[in-house]
Write a protein that holds these residues in place. Structure first.
Motif, PDB file in Angstrom:
ATOM      1  N   GLN A 163       0.826  -1.208   0.000  1.00 40.74           N
ATOM      2  CA  GLN A 163       0.000   0.000   0.000  1.00 40.74           C
ATOM      3  C   GLN A 163       0.859   1.255   0.000  1.00 40.74           C
ATOM      4  OE1 GLN A 163      -2.526  -0.444   3.422  1.00 40.74           O
ATOM      5  NE2 GLN A 163      -3.890  -1.905   2.430  1.00 40.74           N
ATOM      6  N   ILE A 164       1.917   1.257   0.806  1.00 39.14           N
ATOM      7  CA  ILE A 164       2.788   2.430   0.895  1.00 39.14           C
ATOM      8  C   ILE A 164       3.442   2.740  -0.445  1.00 39.14           C
ATOM      9  CG2 ILE A 164       4.950   3.292   1.907  1.00 39.14           C
ATOM     10  CD1 ILE A 164       4.137   1.678   4.461  1.00 39.14           C
ATOM     11  N   LEU A 165       3.923   1.697  -1.126  1.00 39.78           N
ATOM     12  CA  LEU A 165       4.657   1.885  -2.378  1.00 39.78           C
ATOM     13  C   LEU A 165       3.773   1.763  -3.615  1.00 39.78           C
ATOM     14  CD1 LEU A 165       7.925  -0.095  -1.525  1.00 39.78           C
ATOM     15  CD2 LEU A 165       7.500   2.356  -1.335  1.00 39.78           C
ATOM     16  N   ASP A 166       2.494   1.439  -3.402  1.00 32.47           N
ATOM     17  CA  ASP A 166       1.542   1.309  -4.500  1.00 32.47           C
ATOM     18  C   ASP A 166       2.002   0.265  -5.515  1.00 32.47           C
ATOM     19  OD1 ASP A 166      -0.815   1.861  -5.818  1.00 32.47           O
ATOM     20  OD2 ASP A 166       0.028   3.503  -6.998  1.00 32.47           O
ATOM     21  N   ILE A 167       2.391  -0.900  -4.989  1.00 28.48           N
ATOM     22  CA  ILE A 167       2.799  -2.025  -5.826  1.00 28.48           C
ATOM     23  C   ILE A 167       2.100  -3.279  -5.311  1.00 28.48           C
ATOM     24  CG2 ILE A 167       5.040  -1.052  -6.472  1.00 28.48           C
ATOM     25  CD1 ILE A 167       6.333  -2.669  -4.267  1.00 28.48           C
ATOM     26  N   SER A 168       2.193  -4.366  -6.061  1.00 32.32           N
ATOM     27  CA  SER A 168       1.549  -5.606  -5.642  1.00 32.32           C
ATOM     28  C   SER A 168       2.379  -6.304  -4.564  1.00 32.32           C
ATOM     29  CB  SER A 168       1.385  -6.546  -6.838  1.00 32.32           C
ATOM     30  OG  SER A 168       2.658  -7.027  -7.262  1.00 32.32           O
ATOM     31  N   ILE A 169       1.730  -7.200  -3.819  1.00 35.46           N
ATOM     32  CA  ILE A 169       2.436  -7.967  -2.797  1.00 35.46           C
ATOM     33  C   ILE A 169       3.517  -8.834  -3.447  1.00 35.46           C
ATOM     34  CG2 ILE A 169       2.194  -9.815  -1.096  1.00 35.46           C
ATOM     35  CD1 ILE A 169      -0.527  -8.676  -0.380  1.00 35.46           C
ATOM     36  N   GLY A 170       3.223  -9.365  -4.623  1.00 37.80           N
ATOM     37  CA  GLY A 170       4.219 -10.157  -5.336  1.00 37.80           C
ATOM     38  C   GLY A 170       5.463  -9.349  -5.661  1.00 37.80           C
ATOM     39  N   THR A 171       5.267  -8.095  -6.048  1.00 40.18           N
ATOM     40  CA  THR A 171       6.403  -7.219  -6.344  1.00 40.18           C
ATOM     41  C   THR A 171       7.183  -6.901  -5.074  1.00 40.18           C
ATOM     42  OG1 THR A 171       5.223  -6.238  -8.217  1.00 40.18           O
ATOM     43  CG2 THR A 171       7.087  -5.006  -7.340  1.00 40.18           C
ATOM     44  N   VAL A 172       6.463  -6.719  -3.969  1.00 37.76           N
ATOM     45  CA  VAL A 172       7.134  -6.488  -2.684  1.00 37.76           C
ATOM     46  C   VAL A 172       8.063  -7.657  -2.366  1.00 37.76           C
ATOM     47  CG1 VAL A 172       6.813  -6.318  -0.181  1.00 37.76           C
ATOM     48  CG2 VAL A 172       5.317  -5.032  -1.717  1.00 37.76           C
ATOM     49  N   LYS A 173       7.550  -8.871  -2.478  1.00 39.28           N
ATOM     50  CA  LYS A 173       8.344 -10.058  -2.147  1.00 39.28           C
ATOM     51  C   LYS A 173       9.536 -10.201  -3.088  1.00 39.28           C
ATOM     52  CE  LYS A 173       4.491 -12.640  -0.113  1.00 39.28           C
ATOM     53  NZ  LYS A 173       3.645 -13.858  -0.196  1.00 39.28           N
ATOM     54  N   SER A 174       9.320  -9.922  -4.364  1.00 40.47           N
ATOM     55  CA  SER A 174      10.395 -10.039  -5.342  1.00 40.47           C
ATOM     56  C   SER A 174      11.510  -9.032  -5.064  1.00 40.47           C
ATOM     57  CB  SER A 174       9.830  -9.821  -6.750  1.00 40.47           C
ATOM     58  OG  SER A 174      10.864  -9.819  -7.713  1.00 40.47           O
ATOM     59  N   ARG A 175      11.124  -7.776  -4.813  1.00 45.34           N
ATOM     60  CA  ARG A 175      12.127  -6.742  -4.533  1.00 45.34           C
ATOM     61  C   ARG A 175      12.841  -7.008  -3.212  1.00 45.34           C
ATOM     62  NH1 ARG A 175       9.118  -1.031  -6.249  1.00 45.34           N
ATOM     63  NH2 ARG A 175       8.855  -1.544  -8.461  1.00 45.34           N
ATOM     64  N   LEU A 176      12.088  -7.504  -2.232  1.00 40.23           N
ATOM     65  CA  LEU A 176      12.687  -7.799  -0.933  1.00 40.23           C
ATOM     66  C   LEU A 176      13.722  -8.909  -1.065  1.00 40.23           C
ATOM     67  CD1 LEU A 176      12.710  -7.297   2.131  1.00 40.23           C
ATOM     68  CD2 LEU A 176      10.872  -8.989   2.333  1.00 40.23           C
ATOM     69  N   ASN A 177      13.401  -9.929  -1.829  1.00 38.67           N
ATOM     70  CA  ASN A 177      14.339 -11.031  -2.024  1.00 38.67           C
ATOM     71  C   ASN A 177      15.618 -10.545  -2.707  1.00 38.67           C
ATOM     72  OD1 ASN A 177      15.016 -13.949  -2.061  1.00 38.67           O
ATOM     73  ND2 ASN A 177      14.868 -13.695  -4.279  1.00 38.67           N
ATOM     74  N   ARG A 178      15.462  -9.710  -3.739  1.00 40.37           N
ATOM     75  CA  ARG A 178      16.636  -9.175  -4.433  1.00 40.37           C
ATOM     76  C   ARG A 178      17.467  -8.292  -3.500  1.00 40.37           C
ATOM     77  NH1 ARG A 178      12.858  -7.830  -8.711  1.00 40.37           N
ATOM     78  NH2 ARG A 178      12.852  -9.434 -10.329  1.00 40.37           N
ATOM     79  N   ALA A 179      16.777  -7.487  -2.693  1.00 42.29           N
ATOM     80  CA  ALA A 179      17.484  -6.590  -1.776  1.00 42.29           C
ATOM     81  C   ALA A 179      18.263  -7.380  -0.731  1.00 42.29           C
ATOM     82  CB  ALA A 179      16.491  -5.653  -1.093  1.00 42.29           C
ATOM     83  N   ARG A 180      17.659  -8.430  -0.199  1.00 43.81           N
ATOM     84  CA  ARG A 180      18.344  -9.250   0.805  1.00 43.81           C
ATOM     85  C   ARG A 180      19.561  -9.946   0.221  1.00 43.81           C
ATOM     86  NH1 ARG A 180      13.007 -12.146   3.491  1.00 43.81           N
ATOM     87  NH2 ARG A 180      12.559 -10.560   5.095  1.00 43.81           N
ATOM     88  N   LEU A 181      19.409 -10.477  -0.994  1.00 43.74           N
ATOM     89  CA  LEU A 181      20.537 -11.144  -1.642  1.00 43.74           C
ATOM     90  C   LEU A 181      21.672 -10.156  -1.908  1.00 43.74           C
ATOM     91  CD1 LEU A 181      18.682 -13.457  -4.205  1.00 43.74           C
ATOM     92  CD2 LEU A 181      19.893 -14.164  -2.129  1.00 43.74           C
ATOM     93  N   ALA A 182      21.315  -8.964  -2.377  1.00 44.83           N
ATOM     94  CA  ALA A 182      22.332  -7.945  -2.646  1.00 44.83           C
ATOM     95  C   ALA A 182      23.011  -7.506  -1.357  1.00 44.83           C
ATOM     96  CB  ALA A 182      21.696  -6.746  -3.344  1.00 44.83           C
ATOM     97  N   LEU A 183      22.223  -7.342  -0.302  1.00 44.71           N
ATOM     98  CA  LEU A 183      22.773  -6.932   0.992  1.00 44.71           C
ATOM     99  C   LEU A 183      23.748  -7.981   1.515  1.00 44.71           C
ATOM    100  CD1 LEU A 183      22.581  -4.798   3.297  1.00 44.71           C
ATOM    101  CD2 LEU A 183      20.803  -6.230   4.315  1.00 44.71           C
TER     102      LEU A 183
END
Length: 221
Positions: free
Chosen positions: A190-210
């Motif tokens: 809701q905050i970023l105005d994206i789908s939950i699937g997109t949230v999970k995908s971006r979060l996974n990429r961010a964690r891997l990069a981190l």
């Protein structure tokens, strides 16, 4: 934090990002009453709303930007923007979600502006360690803390924050909101105005990069 409304001379208008803060629902209890009173014209109650959320908004800004002084300024900017946007408050999700959306937009604006200005800055202007060093000295002066533990903890925190600051802003926002601020998948969406699937995908990429960048950093030490 000083009341930013006293220095707000002009209405900054709608957020420049597509994350428009239009549909947010009142929270429960006292917060709902404060919001209603603000909308009825009792602007003094906005101070109370600020007090209820300023720590969370500051933490969000600091994790997004990585600089304490800038985070304080952006927190103030977010509340000014929220104050002017309050008449457009509608009622589709929590007030905190609406406020996080505004604060995230403010941070994204700052990141874009900083990126444009960075090429013109000197190395001394780019450094952000001054306030961090003052905070470290304060901690080292606390006799109840072991100095080496303080140094180790601060170095670890500094390393994590420095890596977070290198992530693409869309990954950074999801990581900060979910892993650090503790928002749910639904709230981040809701905050970023994206789908939950997109949230999970971006979060996974961010964690891997981190993880990858922290491992690289450790190998260099």
């Amino acid at each position: 934090m000083p009341n930013p409304l006293r220095n707000a001379e002009t209405d900054p208008g709608r957020d420049s990002h597509p994350l428009s803060p239009e549909s947010v629902a009142p929270h429960d209890g006292a917060e709902k009453e404060l919001i209603a009173r603000c909308l009825d014209g009792n602007l003094e109650t906005f101070d109370r709303l600020m007090e209820m959320h300023e720590t969370q908004i500051y933490n969000l800004a600091y994790r997004m930007i990585g600089n304490r002084e800038d985070a304080a300024d952006l927190t103030q900017d977010a509340f000014i923007r929220a104050f002017h946007a309050l008449p457009r408050f509608r009622g589709g999700s929590a007030f905190s979600t609406w406020l996080y959306r505004i604060a995230t937009n403010v941070c994204l604006d700052h990141i874009k502006k900083y990126r444009r200005q960075k090429s013109k800055m000197t190395p001394s202007q780019i450094r952000t360690a001054d306030q961090e060093e003052l905070d470290l000295l304060d901690e080292l002066g606390d006799s109840s803390l072991d100095p080496q533990e303080v140094l180790d903890r601060r170095e670890q925190q500094k390393a994590v924050q420095s890596v977070i600051s290198t992530l693409p802003e869309h990954q950074r926002a999801v990581l900060v909101l979910y892993d650090i601020q503790g928002e749910s998948y639904e709230e981040v969406a809701q905050i970023l105005d994206i789908s939950i699937g997109t949230v999970k995908s971006r979060l996974n990429r961010a964690r891997l990069a981190l993880k990858s960048r922290l491992e690289t950093l450790r190998e260099q030490l």
